[in-house]
Scaffold this active site. Structure first.
Site, PDB file in Angstrom:
ATOM      1  N   HIS A  45       0.837  -1.198   0.000  1.00  0.00           N
ATOM      2  CA  HIS A  45       0.000   0.000   0.000  1.00  0.00           C
ATOM      3  C   HIS A  45       0.876   1.254   0.000  1.00  0.00           C
ATOM      4  CE1 HIS A  45       0.736  -0.807   4.388  1.00  0.00           C
ATOM      5  NE2 HIS A  45       1.056   0.467   4.345  1.00  0.00           N
ATOM      6  N   GLU A  93      -3.268   2.988   2.901  1.00  0.00           N
ATOM      7  CA  GLU A  93      -3.512   2.898   4.339  1.00  0.00           C
ATOM      8  C   GLU A  93      -3.559   4.312   4.885  1.00  0.00           C
ATOM      9  OE1 GLU A  93      -0.460   0.939   6.656  1.00  0.00           O
ATOM     10  OE2 GLU A  93      -1.698   0.989   8.480  1.00  0.00           O
TER      11      GLU A  93
HETATM   12  C1  LIG Z   1       2.579   1.242  10.279  1.00  0.00           C
HETATM   13  C2  LIG Z   1       2.619  -0.246  10.437  1.00  0.00           C
HETATM   14  O1  LIG Z   1       2.866  -0.582  11.745  1.00  0.00           O
HETATM   15  C3  LIG Z   1       1.313  -0.849  10.106  1.00  0.00           C
HETATM   16  O2  LIG Z   1       0.377  -0.181   9.845  1.00  0.00           O
HETATM   17  S1  LIG Z   1       1.266  -2.528  10.075  1.00  0.00           S
HETATM   18  C4  LIG Z   1      -0.322  -2.815   9.367  1.00  0.00           C
HETATM   19  C5  LIG Z   1      -0.604  -4.280   9.294  1.00  0.00           C
HETATM   20  N1  LIG Z   1       0.357  -4.955   8.426  1.00  0.00           N
HETATM   21  C6  LIG Z   1       0.278  -6.275   8.217  1.00  0.00           C
HETATM   22  O3  LIG Z   1      -0.583  -6.970   8.709  1.00  0.00           O
HETATM   23  C7  LIG Z   1       1.370  -6.821   7.308  1.00  0.00           C
HETATM   24  C8  LIG Z   1       1.215  -8.313   7.087  1.00  0.00           C
HETATM   25  C9  LIG Z   1       0.083  -8.674   6.135  1.00  0.00           C
HETATM   26  N2  LIG Z   1      -0.055 -10.115   6.081  1.00  0.00           N
HETATM   27  C10 LIG Z   1       0.408  -8.136   4.739  1.00  0.00           C
HETATM   28  O4  LIG Z   1       1.165  -8.806   4.024  1.00  0.00           O
HETATM   29  O5  LIG Z   1      -0.107  -7.035   4.401  1.00  0.00           O
HETATM   30  C11 LIG Z   1      -1.980  -4.420   8.731  1.00  0.00           C
HETATM   31  O6  LIG Z   1      -2.164  -4.377   7.524  1.00  0.00           O
HETATM   32  N3  LIG Z   1      -2.928  -4.560   9.645  1.00  0.00           N
HETATM   33  C12 LIG Z   1      -4.326  -4.686   9.230  1.00  0.00           C
HETATM   34  C13 LIG Z   1      -5.227  -4.310  10.378  1.00  0.00           C
HETATM   35  O7  LIG Z   1      -6.452  -4.419  10.191  1.00  0.00           O
HETATM   36  O8  LIG Z   1      -4.695  -3.902  11.433  1.00  0.00           O
END
Ligand SMILES: C[C@@H](O)C(=O)SC[C@H](NC(=O)CC[C@H](N)C(=O)O)C(=O)NCC(=O)O
Length: 235
Positions: A45, A93
């Site tokens: 993203h 995001e």
């Molecule tokens: C700034 C940083 O800390 C984040 O925002 S992490 C966000 C989080 N990332 C992931 O989960 C990465 C792994 C995933 N399997 C992928 O490949 O995208 C995220 O997207 N969280 C979603 C939520 O709903 O919190």
């Protein structure tokens, strides 16, 4: 700040050195190609910092935008985030933060070996490891790489999902553009660190701007544009 996704320029200067990836779509198009239907699984993203995620999401909804993850704390953390998609399906995001000089603050790419990538971006691109966070519950680790502190600079968010070594790059992602002081030295460093130069350093025909282009160990493409030449182009 209202986020009008359709107005996001293709290449946005995020900070003194780091211009975000060019994405193919409405603004950046190869002649005759009007659909990039495969964003792939490797591109994550663009991160956009806004002061009120809920308000921004409401405005995006009112404009007919697509919200794929409602506002709320990030899983395993406290930052209020949301995810939205632009008309080409690129993910953004939204991260709730205070005022910042660089609202377009992240580009997230998935990589197959995080330590290999950290080492490469440090030694070949001169980036710093700003932050690393492992999330055993959700089985991923992220490394924030950049040229200055998060919150004031755009960062590269490298994401490793446990056990996933390769991703499909699709046909929509173009490149990250970085502005070093010497593209010849940059190209040498990239070669030494295991990157592959796909355009040898030198002036572009006709405009004399010196560039070099490479791919990292995962195949993510980066273009390097001589900083002085780039600034001259803007004059
Ligand atoms: C700034 C940083 O800390 C984040 O925002 S992490 C966000 C989080 N990332 C992931 O989960 C990465 C792994 C995933 N399997 C992928 O490949 O995208 C995220 O997207 N969280 C979603 C939520 O709903 O919190």
């Amino acid at each position: 700040m209202f986020l009008d996704l359709s107005s996001i320029p293709v290449t946005v200067t995020l900070c003194k050195r780091f211009i975000i990836a060019k994405i193919r779509g409405e603004h950046y198009r190869d002649y005759g190609v009007n659909k990039y239907d495969d964003i792939g699984t490797g591109f994550g993203h663009f991160g956009v910092a806004v002061e009120d995620v809920m308000k921004t999401v409401d405005l995006i909804k009112a404009k007919g935008g697509k919200v794929t993850r409602e506002p709320g704390p990030v899983k395993g953390g406290s930052t209020i985030i949301a995810f939205v998609e632009d008309p080409d399906g690129y993910k953004f995001e939204l991260l709730e933060r205070g005022p910042t000089p660089e609202p377009l603050c992240q580009v997230m790419l998935r990589v197959g070996d995080l330590d290999r990538s950290i080492n490469f971006y440090k030694k070949a691109y001169g980036m710093e490891l700003l932050r690393k966070r492992d999330d055993p519950e959700y089985k991923y680790t992220i490394a924030m790489m950049g040229y200055g502190p998060e919150g004031k600079n755009a960062v590269l968010e490298l994401t490793y999902n446990y056990g996933v070594k390769e991703y499909d790059k699709g046909n929509g992602y173009a490149q990250i553009v970085i502005r070093p002081d010497d593209v010849y030295k940059t190209a040498e460093a990239i070669k030494v660190c295991g990157g592959k130069i796909t355009l040898e350093p030198g002036p572009l025909p006709g405009i004399d701007t010196k560039i070099t282009v490479c791919v990292d160990p995962d195949g993510w493409k980066s273009a390097f544009v001589d900083n002085v030449d780039f600034l001259k182009e803007l004059e």
